[in-house]
Design a protein around this motif. Structure first.
Motif, short mmCIF file in Angstrom:
data_model
loop_
_atom_site.label_atom_id
_atom_site.label_comp_id
_atom_site.label_asym_id
_atom_site.label_seq_id
_atom_site.Cartn_x
_atom_site.Cartn_y
_atom_site.Cartn_z
N TRP A 121 -2.06 -6.19 10.33
CA TRP A 121 -2.22 -6.52 8.90
C TRP A 121 -1.18 -7.56 8.48
O TRP A 121 -1.51 -8.54 7.79
CB TRP A 121 -2.06 -5.26 8.05
CG TRP A 121 -2.24 -5.49 6.58
CD1 TRP A 121 -3.41 -5.39 5.87
CD2 TRP A 121 -1.23 -5.85 5.61
NE1 TRP A 121 -3.18 -5.67 4.54
CE2 TRP A 121 -1.86 -5.95 4.36
CE3 TRP A 121 0.14 -6.09 5.70
CZ2 TRP A 121 -1.17 -6.28 3.20
CZ3 TRP A 121 0.83 -6.43 4.54
CH2 TRP A 121 0.17 -6.52 3.31
N ILE A 143 5.47 0.79 7.89
CA ILE A 143 4.81 1.43 9.04
C ILE A 143 4.90 0.56 10.29
O ILE A 143 5.02 1.08 11.40
CB ILE A 143 3.34 1.76 8.68
CG1 ILE A 143 3.32 2.80 7.55
CG2 ILE A 143 2.58 2.27 9.90
CD1 ILE A 143 1.96 3.01 6.91
N ALA A 144 4.89 -0.76 10.14
CA ALA A 144 4.96 -1.66 11.29
C ALA A 144 6.24 -1.48 12.10
O ALA A 144 6.28 -1.81 13.28
CB ALA A 144 4.83 -3.11 10.82
N ALA A 197 -0.79 -1.82 11.27
CA ALA A 197 0.15 -2.35 10.26
C ALA A 197 0.69 -3.69 10.72
O ALA A 197 0.80 -4.64 9.93
CB ALA A 197 1.28 -1.35 10.02
N ARG A 253 -3.41 -4.34 0.13
CA ARG A 253 -2.86 -3.06 0.61
C ARG A 253 -3.84 -1.93 0.38
O ARG A 253 -3.95 -1.03 1.20
CB ARG A 253 -1.51 -2.78 -0.06
CG ARG A 253 -0.44 -3.63 0.60
CD ARG A 253 0.97 -3.26 0.32
NE ARG A 253 1.28 -1.87 0.22
CZ ARG A 253 2.44 -1.43 -0.26
NH1 ARG A 253 3.34 -2.29 -0.68
NH2 ARG A 253 2.69 -0.15 -0.34
N TRP A 293 -6.31 -2.16 3.14
CA TRP A 293 -5.73 -1.67 4.40
C TRP A 293 -5.72 -0.14 4.43
O TRP A 293 -6.12 0.47 5.42
CB TRP A 293 -4.32 -2.24 4.57
CG TRP A 293 -3.75 -1.91 5.91
CD1 TRP A 293 -4.09 -2.49 7.10
CD2 TRP A 293 -2.78 -0.91 6.22
NE1 TRP A 293 -3.37 -1.90 8.11
CE2 TRP A 293 -2.56 -0.95 7.60
CE3 TRP A 293 -2.06 0.01 5.44
CZ2 TRP A 293 -1.65 -0.10 8.24
CZ3 TRP A 293 -1.16 0.84 6.07
CH2 TRP A 293 -0.95 0.79 7.45
N GLU A 294 -5.29 0.48 3.34
CA GLU A 294 -5.28 1.95 3.27
C GLU A 294 -6.68 2.50 3.53
O GLU A 294 -6.85 3.44 4.31
CB GLU A 294 -4.79 2.43 1.90
CG GLU A 294 -4.90 3.94 1.73
CD GLU A 294 -4.48 4.45 0.36
OE1 GLU A 294 -5.03 5.48 -0.05
OE2 GLU A 294 -3.62 3.83 -0.29
N PHE A 297 1.24 4.06 2.38
CA PHE A 297 0.50 3.08 3.18
C PHE A 297 1.09 1.68 3.02
O PHE A 297 0.38 0.71 2.81
CB PHE A 297 -1.00 3.09 2.84
CG PHE A 297 -1.72 4.26 3.46
CD1 PHE A 297 -2.07 4.25 4.79
CD2 PHE A 297 -2.03 5.38 2.70
CE1 PHE A 297 -2.71 5.33 5.37
CE2 PHE A 297 -2.68 6.47 3.27
CZ PHE A 297 -3.02 6.44 4.61
N ASP A 298 2.40 1.61 3.17
CA ASP A 298 3.09 0.32 3.12
C ASP A 298 3.13 -0.25 4.54
O ASP A 298 3.90 0.23 5.38
CB ASP A 298 4.51 0.50 2.58
CG ASP A 298 5.24 -0.82 2.39
OD1 ASP A 298 4.85 -1.83 3.03
OD2 ASP A 298 6.21 -0.84 1.62
N PRO A 299 2.32 -1.26 4.83
CA PRO A 299 2.27 -1.79 6.20
C PRO A 299 3.62 -2.33 6.69
O PRO A 299 3.92 -2.24 7.88
CB PRO A 299 1.24 -2.91 6.14
CG PRO A 299 0.49 -2.70 4.88
CD PRO A 299 1.40 -1.97 3.95
N GLU A 300 4.44 -2.86 5.76
CA GLU A 300 5.73 -3.41 6.16
C GLU A 300 6.66 -2.32 6.68
O GLU A 300 7.46 -2.55 7.58
CB GLU A 300 6.36 -4.18 5.01
CG GLU A 300 5.57 -5.44 4.67
CD GLU A 300 6.14 -6.22 3.51
OE1 GLU A 300 7.25 -5.91 3.05
OE2 GLU A 300 5.46 -7.17 3.08
N THR A 321 -2.56 3.25 13.76
CA THR A 321 -2.14 2.88 12.40
C THR A 321 -0.88 2.02 12.44
O THR A 321 -0.78 1.04 11.70
CB THR A 321 -1.92 4.14 11.54
OG1 THR A 321 -3.15 4.87 11.48
CG2 THR A 321 -1.45 3.79 10.14
#
Length: 195
Positions: free
Chosen positions: A103, A69-70, A100, A30, A33-34, A64-67, A96
């Motif tokens: 990612w 933001i996705a 996500a 993570r 990714w950020e 910046f939590d991809p789960e 972004t």
């Protein structure tokens, strides 16, 4: 004589970033990714601009939590476009959200960390540059990483961005040999082996 890399100037925020973060090997998926997202936001801007807004970005993008933001869509894009604490660029915000999702797919397949670190064979590259003029803007490895990220669905990840990302996350040690951080980062790199 030890002399800090000149690119960070004398701004205390920039100097602290140089001394404590830049070039330190990062293996947390993570955090990687950020950093890649922030490097994408930097495109066309200076890194100090992004650094000054980093906490604003972290708040706006929910850590910046991809789960999280996705799952975003147009309402979140509109909210972010109104947020003066970040760089308000529709293309980068939309990228972004897509990044996500990309990612999550990579993380599920085998992990984002090994996906990225495979380009340096799982070990930080130790460069020995004496002057800033020797440091490339991109490399064949950065080009390969960029191509793989784009194939996986990432945007705003050209080879100049991926090389800056590799420098920042310690995949390459581009501190000048005269900089005290060069040997420190090289020591940390000996502890890293990603497979």
């Amino acid at each position: 004589m030890s002399e800090r890399c000149t690119w960070c100037g004398s701004d205390p925020l920039y100097v602290n970033y140089h001394d404590t973060e830049w070039g330190v090997p990062e293996t947390d998926p993570r955090a990687l990714w950020e950093k890649l997202i922030l490097d994408g936001f930097q495109a066309g801007l200076s890194w100090i601009t992004i650094l000054r807004k980093r906490e604003g970005f972290r708040a706006a993008f929910e850590g910046f939590d991809p789960e999280v933001i996705a799952r975003w869509g147009e309402p979140e894009v509109m909210r972010l476009l109104a947020d003066a604490g970040i760089v308000r660029h529709r293309g980068k915000i939309e990228a972004t959200i897509g990044n996500a999702r990309a990612w999550l797919a990579i993380e599920e397949k085998g992990g984002f960390t090994p996906f990225l670190w495979q380009f340096v064979d799982g070990r930080p590259v130790q460069n020995r540059f004496a002057t800033m003029r020797e440091v490339p803007a991109e490399t064949p490895v950065a080009q390969a990483m960029s191509k793989a990220l784009k194939k996986a669905g990432f945007r705003f990840c050209g080879p100049t961005i991926t090389y800056a990302f590799m420098q920042a996350t310690g995949m390459v040690n581009d501190h000048m040999v005269s900089c005290p951080c060069h040997d420190h980062v090289a020591g940390l790199a000996r502890q890293v082996a990603i497979r």
